[in-house]
Scaffold this motif. Structure first.
Motif, PDB file in Angstrom:
ATOM      1  N   SER A 213       0.647  -1.479  -0.021  1.00  0.00           N
ATOM      2  CA  SER A 213      -0.075   0.068  -0.014  1.00  0.00           C
ATOM      3  C   SER A 213       0.924   1.273  -0.021  1.00  0.00           C
ATOM      4  O   SER A 213       0.517   2.110  -0.674  1.00  0.00           O
ATOM      5  CB  SER A 213      -0.786  -0.098   1.098  1.00  0.00           C
ATOM      6  OG  SER A 213      -1.737  -1.139   1.110  1.00  0.00           O
ATOM      7  N   THR A 214       1.879   1.284   0.890  1.00  0.00           N
ATOM      8  CA  THR A 214       2.636   2.466   0.976  1.00  0.00           C
ATOM      9  C   THR A 214       3.515   2.613  -0.315  1.00  0.00           C
ATOM     10  O   THR A 214       3.563   3.873  -0.710  1.00  0.00           O
ATOM     11  CB  THR A 214       3.789   2.397   2.075  1.00  0.00           C
ATOM     12  OG1 THR A 214       3.012   1.967   3.409  1.00  0.00           O
ATOM     13  CG2 THR A 214       4.554   3.400   2.259  1.00  0.00           C
TER      14      THR A 214
ATOM     15  N   THR B  93       2.380   1.827  -3.309  1.00  0.00           N
ATOM     16  CA  THR B  93       1.600   2.297  -4.379  1.00  0.00           C
ATOM     17  C   THR B  93       1.353   3.553  -4.083  1.00  0.00           C
ATOM     18  O   THR B  93       1.236   4.691  -4.925  1.00  0.00           O
ATOM     19  CB  THR B  93       0.057   1.359  -4.207  1.00  0.00           C
ATOM     20  OG1 THR B  93       0.349   0.229  -4.322  1.00  0.00           O
ATOM     21  CG2 THR B  93      -0.854   1.967  -5.197  1.00  0.00           C
ATOM     22  N   CYS B  94       0.945   4.196  -2.590  1.00  0.00           N
ATOM     23  CA  CYS B  94       0.816   5.578  -2.498  1.00  0.00           C
ATOM     24  C   CYS B  94       2.078   6.526  -2.829  1.00  0.00           C
ATOM     25  O   CYS B  94       1.940   7.592  -3.493  1.00  0.00           O
ATOM     26  CB  CYS B  94       0.692   5.801  -1.015  1.00  0.00           C
ATOM     27  SG  CYS B  94      -0.142   7.077  -0.329  1.00  0.00           S
TER      28      CYS B  94
ATOM     29  N   MET C 269      -6.388   4.976   3.568  1.00  0.00           N
ATOM     30  CA  MET C 269      -5.178   3.845   3.378  1.00  0.00           C
ATOM     31  C   MET C 269      -5.238   3.024   4.756  1.00  0.00           C
ATOM     32  O   MET C 269      -5.351   1.685   4.484  1.00  0.00           O
ATOM     33  CB  MET C 269      -4.104   4.047   2.748  1.00  0.00           C
ATOM     34  CG  MET C 269      -3.257   3.166   2.372  1.00  0.00           C
ATOM     35  SD  MET C 269      -1.674   3.669   1.534  1.00  0.00           S
ATOM     36  CE  MET C 269      -0.743   4.051   3.091  1.00  0.00           C
TER      37      MET C 269
ATOM     38  N   GLY D 132      -6.801  -0.898   5.420  1.00  0.00           N
ATOM     39  CA  GLY D 132      -6.031  -2.141   5.637  1.00  0.00           C
ATOM     40  C   GLY D 132      -6.071  -2.703   7.075  1.00  0.00           C
ATOM     41  O   GLY D 132      -6.165  -3.801   7.029  1.00  0.00           O
TER      42      GLY D 132
ATOM     43  N   ILE E  74      -6.455   1.355  -2.193  1.00  0.00           N
ATOM     44  CA  ILE E  74      -5.061   0.899  -2.090  1.00  0.00           C
ATOM     45  C   ILE E  74      -4.667   0.329  -0.686  1.00  0.00           C
ATOM     46  O   ILE E  74      -3.536  -0.372  -0.540  1.00  0.00           O
ATOM     47  CB  ILE E  74      -4.069   1.900  -2.579  1.00  0.00           C
ATOM     48  CG1 ILE E  74      -4.029   3.127  -1.420  1.00  0.00           C
ATOM     49  CG2 ILE E  74      -4.084   2.432  -3.987  1.00  0.00           C
ATOM     50  CD1 ILE E  74      -2.996   4.039  -1.810  1.00  0.00           C
ATOM     51  N   GLY E  75      -5.486   0.591   0.221  1.00  0.00           N
ATOM     52  CA  GLY E  75      -5.363  -0.034   1.765  1.00  0.00           C
ATOM     53  C   GLY E  75      -5.900  -1.275   1.824  1.00  0.00           C
ATOM     54  O   GLY E  75      -5.368  -2.364   2.348  1.00  0.00           O
TER      55      GLY E  75
ATOM     56  N   PRO F 237      -4.607  -4.939  -1.044  1.00  0.00           N
ATOM     57  CA  PRO F 237      -3.210  -5.786  -0.732  1.00  0.00           C
ATOM     58  C   PRO F 237      -3.680  -6.582   0.332  1.00  0.00           C
ATOM     59  O   PRO F 237      -3.158  -7.757   0.363  1.00  0.00           O
ATOM     60  CB  PRO F 237      -2.167  -4.768  -0.232  1.00  0.00           C
ATOM     61  CG  PRO F 237      -2.487  -3.268  -1.136  1.00  0.00           C
ATOM     62  CD  PRO F 237      -4.046  -3.242  -0.828  1.00  0.00           C
ATOM     63  N   GLN F 238      -4.342  -6.178   1.337  1.00  0.00           N
ATOM     64  CA  GLN F 238      -4.774  -6.968   2.395  1.00  0.00           C
ATOM     65  C   GLN F 238      -5.660  -8.436   2.009  1.00  0.00           C
ATOM     66  O   GLN F 238      -5.733  -9.407   2.527  1.00  0.00           O
ATOM     67  CB  GLN F 238      -5.294  -6.294   3.662  1.00  0.00           C
ATOM     68  CG  GLN F 238      -4.509  -5.336   4.314  1.00  0.00           C
ATOM     69  CD  GLN F 238      -3.304  -5.697   5.164  1.00  0.00           C
ATOM     70  OE1 GLN F 238      -3.350  -6.957   5.527  1.00  0.00           O
ATOM     71  NE2 GLN F 238      -2.251  -5.084   5.014  1.00  0.00           N
TER      72      GLN F 238
END
Length: 202
Positions: free
Chosen positions: A115-116, A118-119, A134, A138, A189-190, A193-194
């Motif tokens: 996520s990070t 991506t950000c 985000m 997450g 985006i948060g 991924p999770q």
């Protein structure tokens, strides 16, 4: 009055505390036997790396005129802190929570890393995704995955997180810190991924 309340909400639920909330929730709900001294060591290490160290780095960046506020309002201000956060999370998943020890938390932080990154990429391209959203998204997805994994009912907790997410989103809009698309992208985006990574541990 309303302005101060909404500003306080943004401060109280700052994304810097979200990883620690996820870790605390995991240790409070896990059905694995983990010695107390191990839990304590992990909590101390993670609190130093995810809360204390970023605060110290923020003051360093502020002294160097690389950051104006803890909310990183300017897109350019985000690049260095996000890069530093990626390094911190890499350190956590390699040294503090390797996959061989606590697999759930390893993938939780791997999701945070994705996520990070991506950000960070979005910031490089001048898009300011909401880090508040985000972080909350997450943590919410991780909580939901843990409820399935350990077969526990946390509907009340999930409902509270939904209310908090709505309050923080309202706060960010009221403070003109983000637009609707920036909030939605932050949530995405948060969350994603999770969601994708639970296939490796659930």
């Amino acid at each position: 009055m309303t302005h101060h309340i909404l500003k306080s909400i943004s401060f109280i639920f700052h994304p810097i505390i979200m990883p620690m909330i996820g870790v605390l929730f995991y240790f409070s709900k896990t059905r694995r036997f983990i010695p107390d001294e191990i839990i304590y060591a992990k909590l101390v290490s993670i609190s130093i790396l995810t809360i204390l160290l970023p605060i110290l780095l923020y003051f360093l960046l502020k002294t160097l005129n690389k950051a104006e506020s803890i909310y990183l309002k300017n897109v350019k201000e985000r690049i260095i802190p996000l890069c530093l956060n990626c390094i911190i999370v890499l350190l956590i998943i390699n040294r503090v929570l390797p996959i061989s020890e606590i697999i759930e938390l390893y993938y939780f932080f791997l999701g945070i890393l994705i996520s990070t990154i991506t950000c960070l990429v979005l910031a490089i391209f001048q898009f300011k995704a909401s880090i508040h959203m985000m972080g909350l998204a997450g943590v919410t997805m991780f909580f939901f995955a843990l409820s399935l994994y350990f077969s526990i009912n946390i509907n009340g907790t999930l409902a509270l997180l939904a209310v908090i997410t709505g309050a923080v989103a309202t706060s960010r809009l009221h403070l003109k810190a983000h637009t609707y698309p920036e909030l939605l992208v932050g949530l995405f985006i948060g969350f994603m991924p999770q969601l994708l990574l639970i296939n490796y541990w659930l």
